[in-house]
Design an enzyme around this catalytic site. Structure first.
Site, PDB file in Angstrom:
ATOM      1  N   ASP A   1       0.841  -1.201   0.000  1.00  6.88           N
ATOM      2  CA  ASP A   1       0.000   0.000   0.000  1.00  6.88           C
ATOM      3  C   ASP A   1       0.876   1.250   0.000  1.00  6.88           C
ATOM      4  O   ASP A   1       0.370   2.371  -0.069  1.00  6.88           O
ATOM      5  CB  ASP A   1      -1.005  -0.015   1.153  1.00  6.88           C
ATOM      6  N   SER A   2       2.211   1.058   0.023  1.00  4.82           N
ATOM      7  CA  SER A   2       3.135   2.173  -0.222  1.00  4.82           C
ATOM      8  C   SER A   2       2.875   2.762  -1.609  1.00  4.82           C
ATOM      9  O   SER A   2       3.321   3.878  -1.904  1.00  4.82           O
ATOM     10  CB  SER A   2       4.591   1.705  -0.113  1.00  4.82           C
TER      11      SER A   2
ATOM     12  N   GLU B   1      -1.574  -5.533   8.425  1.00  3.72           N
ATOM     13  CA  GLU B   1      -0.735  -4.896   9.443  1.00  3.72           C
ATOM     14  C   GLU B   1      -1.278  -5.111  10.853  1.00  3.72           C
ATOM     15  O   GLU B   1      -2.493  -5.090  11.055  1.00  3.72           O
ATOM     16  CB  GLU B   1      -0.651  -3.385   9.179  1.00  3.72           C
TER      17      GLU B   1
ATOM     18  N   ASP C   1      -1.308  -6.377  -0.534  1.00  4.83           N
ATOM     19  CA  ASP C   1      -1.413  -5.680   0.758  1.00  4.83           C
ATOM     20  C   ASP C   1      -2.861  -5.241   0.970  1.00  4.83           C
ATOM     21  O   ASP C   1      -3.416  -4.522   0.120  1.00  4.83           O
ATOM     22  CB  ASP C   1      -0.515  -4.441   0.684  1.00  4.83           C
TER      23      ASP C   1
ATOM     24  N   LYS D   1      -1.119  -9.587   2.741  1.00  2.00           N
ATOM     25  CA  LYS D   1      -0.449  -9.085   3.943  1.00  2.00           C
ATOM     26  C   LYS D   1      -1.392  -8.141   4.659  1.00  2.00           C
ATOM     27  O   LYS D   1      -2.148  -7.406   4.005  1.00  2.00           O
ATOM     28  CB  LYS D   1       0.840  -8.337   3.576  1.00  2.00           C
TER      29      LYS D   1
ATOM     30  N   GLU E   1       9.109  -4.130  10.783  1.00  2.00           N
ATOM     31  CA  GLU E   1       9.533  -2.832  10.220  1.00  2.00           C
ATOM     32  C   GLU E   1      10.015  -1.880  11.312  1.00  2.00           C
ATOM     33  O   GLU E   1       9.309  -1.654  12.313  1.00  2.00           O
ATOM     34  CB  GLU E   1       8.363  -2.182   9.438  1.00  2.00           C
TER      35      GLU E   1
HETATM   36  O1  KIV Z   1       3.498  -1.145   1.705  1.00  2.00           O
HETATM   37  C1  KIV Z   1       4.680  -1.551   1.710  1.00  2.00           C
HETATM   38  O2  KIV Z   1       5.463  -1.280   0.797  1.00  2.00           O
HETATM   39  C2  KIV Z   1       5.097  -2.369   2.837  1.00  2.00           C
HETATM   40  C3  KIV Z   1       6.535  -2.780   2.903  1.00  2.00           C
HETATM   41  C4  KIV Z   1       7.392  -1.653   3.238  1.00  2.00           C
HETATM   42  C5  KIV Z   1       6.745  -3.941   3.805  1.00  2.00           C
HETATM   43  O3  KIV Z   1       4.318  -2.688   3.667  1.00  2.00           O
END
Ligand code: KIV
Length: 305
Positions: A66-67, A137, A105, A135, A204
């Site tokens: 989600d970055s 969080e 994510d 994934k 992280e």
């Molecule tokens: O969203 C992302 O890029 C991440 C990574 C930094 C692990 O969660």
């Protein structure tokens, strides 16, 4: 087109015969890498070219993080990205990937409310974007969401420490686990996620010594980002490691290229060529048979204009 290169891994560089693809990475093969002490390489990607680059470089795991909210869409926060936006990017990455494990994510607000919501969103990432795993969080109640998704048959990667979706509640963008109490909370979250059935957990921005202690208690692979070397693998954001964004980024970022500089130089050279008429040259133009051209010139005279 980027070609697949067979690269050294757990099975060695020559495990696949020439022309034969390396075996697909699975949660089980990641566990084998952990057992064998072979570091796991994970990177983010957001489009088909990123997926192809990761695959050609022999990366093990690709996360469509989600970055993307920051590096692709230019939003202030990862909280701003919508499932439909991330699904479209994830499906594009899937089209560039075969061997690496593809992890989607789950965006903020798309899984926390109930197990049913979490399963429904995870299923969208599998069905609409072709993810191998998802994934999410945080620990606490989110470990229960992870358990529900695993029970629904979808592999889950956890994420503890600095969790960007809840960074404000954690006191901002800073390392986590710097007090004994907070380090213990992180250890509990990581162990809860493992107990819930996560096949791997991202750590992280956690002090290296704290990450090492927690990692030693984990039997699933731990992937670090700013968590030091005593974990089972590392992940970096594509744009950070390739220098496709301005600024230096977090302390843990190591740059392996300066592509933003190259991009600006390339576009500036193109602009200068257009303005000086150096582009296009004869080699960029199409030709036409002389007789056809004469006939066309004669005919075009009759057109009103
Ligand atoms: O969203 C992302 O890029 C991440 C990574 C930094 C692990 O969660």
């Amino acid at each position: 087109m980027i070609e697949h290169r067979d690269v050294p891994g757990l099975y060695g560089a020559s495990s696949a015969a020439p022309g034969v693809s390396a075996p697909r990475v699975t949660p089980e093969s990641l566990r084998e890498r952990k057992r064998a002490g072979v570091p796991i390489v994970m990177v983010t990607a957001y489009d088909v070219v990123g997926g192809q680059a990761a695959r050609a470089a022999g990366v093990d795991v690709v996360l469509v993080g989600d970055s993307a909210a920051n590096v692709v869409f230019g939003y202030e926060s990862t909280r701003d990205i919508r499932p439909d936006e991330l699904l479209a990017l994830t499906a594009a990455v899937r089209r560039g990937l075969r061997t690496p494990l593809l992890v989607g994510d789950l965006p903020f607000g798309s899984y926390e409310i109930s197990d049913a919501q979490a399963i429904a969103t995870a299923q969208r990432f599998v069905k609409e974007a072709g993810c191998d795993a998802i994934k999410l969080e945080g620990g606490g109640v989110n470990a229960e969401r992870a358990r529900a998704i695993v029970r629904a048959g979808i592999p889950v990667m956890g994420h503890v420490g600095l969790t960007p979706q809840t960074a404000t509640a954690l006191g901002g963008w800073r390392a986590q686990g710097r007090t004994a109490d907070r380090a213990l909370e992180l250890a509990k979250d990581a162990l809860d996620l493992q107990e819930a059935g996560c096949f791997s957990v991202v750590f992280e921005a956690i002090p290296s010594e704290v990450a090492a202690v927690i990692s030693a208690k984990m039997h699933v692979p731990v992937i670090g980002i700013g968590a030091g070397p005593a974990v089972d693998g590392q992940v970096l954001v594509f744009h950070d490691l390739l220098g496709i964004r301005e600024g230096h980024g977090a302390r843990f970022v190591k740059r392996y290229a300066d592509l933003l500089d190259d991009m600006v130089d390339g576009v500036a050279a193109y602009a200068a060529d257009v303005r000086s008429r150096a582009y296009p040259g004869p080699e960029h133009a199409y030709s036409v048979d002389g007789e056809e051209l004469s006939a066309f010139r004669a005919a075009v005279e009759d057109l009103a204009g």
